[in-house]
Enzyme design. Structure first.
Site, PDB file in Angstrom:
ATOM      1  CE1 TYR A   1       2.661  -6.908  -6.530  1.00 16.41           C
ATOM      2  CE2 TYR A   1       0.408  -6.432  -7.140  1.00 16.41           C
ATOM      3  CZ  TYR A   1       1.423  -6.390  -6.213  1.00 16.41           C
ATOM      4  OH  TYR A   1       1.216  -5.838  -4.976  1.00 16.41           O
TER       5      TYR A   1
ATOM      6  CE  LYS B   1       7.777  -2.353 -12.933  1.00 18.70           C
ATOM      7  NZ  LYS B   1       8.328  -1.251 -12.288  1.00 18.70           N
TER       8      LYS B   1
ATOM      9  CG  ASN C   1      -5.536  -2.203  -8.685  1.00 19.19           C
ATOM     10  OD1 ASN C   1      -5.033  -1.343  -9.401  1.00 19.19           O
ATOM     11  ND2 ASN C   1      -5.261  -2.306  -7.397  1.00 19.19           N
TER      12      ASN C   1
ATOM     13  CE1 TYR D   1      -3.381  -2.673   0.191  1.00 19.20           C
ATOM     14  CE2 TYR D   1      -3.953  -1.929   2.379  1.00 19.20           C
ATOM     15  CZ  TYR D   1      -4.196  -2.733   1.298  1.00 19.20           C
ATOM     16  OH  TYR D   1      -5.256  -3.604   1.320  1.00 19.20           O
TER      17      TYR D   1
END
Length: 176
Positions: A143, A145, A136, A98
């Site tokens: 992720y 990447k 999302n 986050y």
């Protein structure tokens, strides 16, 4: 940009984790969910008792990203029985990365991810895994990447709404 430090969190940091969690979750998901579902989820997942229990779990670790003395994000990883699913002793779950919206695009998420990867390699784990909401795309691209691939789906309960998460994993090799 100021120097960003990734520091291991302790039980004394519960208020910081709680505040970052609530803020970033609202920033990321409020526009796509009802106010009632958001309020229910935030109360269930980020109340003081819940956060303290998660911090006290020996199979979970938290790391806070600090810019000067300001917390700007955090990472939660799980191993063993703390994993939300799979419970594979050969894996570490990234449950949360986050980052405050003000710090998107400033490599904070990458630094937190790198910490999870470092832990997994140090502990000789076979893979990292996580669940990411199918709606999302920013997180999914992040992720992908970093070498994650989809391998399954599961239901994530957001308040009273059942949503689909894509489960992704990254197989670790000695050169990861």
């Amino acid at each position: 940009m100021e120097q960003i430090e990734i520091i291991s969190a302790s039980l004394e940091d519960f208020k910081t984790i709680q505040l970052i969690g609530r803020q970033t979750f609202l920033e990321t998901f409020a526009d796509n969910n009802t106010e009632a579902d958001m309020a229910k989820y935030l109360e269930e997942s980020f109340n003081s008792q819940q956060i303290k229990a998660e911090l006290a779990n020996p199979d979970s670790m938290f790391f806070i990203a600090w810019e000067n003395k300001n917390p700007i994000g955090y990472l939660k990883v799980n191993s063993g029985k703390a994993q939300t699913e799979l419970h594979d002793s050969n894996a570490i779950e990234i449950e949360r990365i986050y980052v405050k919206r003000t710090h998107h695009g400033k490599m904070v998420g990458q630094l937190l991810y790198n910490k999870a990867l470092e832990m997994a390699i140090h502990q000789n784990k076979a893979y990292l895994w996580l669940g990411v909401w199918e709606q999302n795309p920013r997180a999914i691209r992040f992720y992908e990447k970093n070498g994650f691939v989809a391998f399954d789906k599961h239901i994530f309960k957001m308040g009273n709404d059942e949503q689909t998460d894509i489960m992704m994993k990254k197989i670790l090799t000695p050169a990861s």
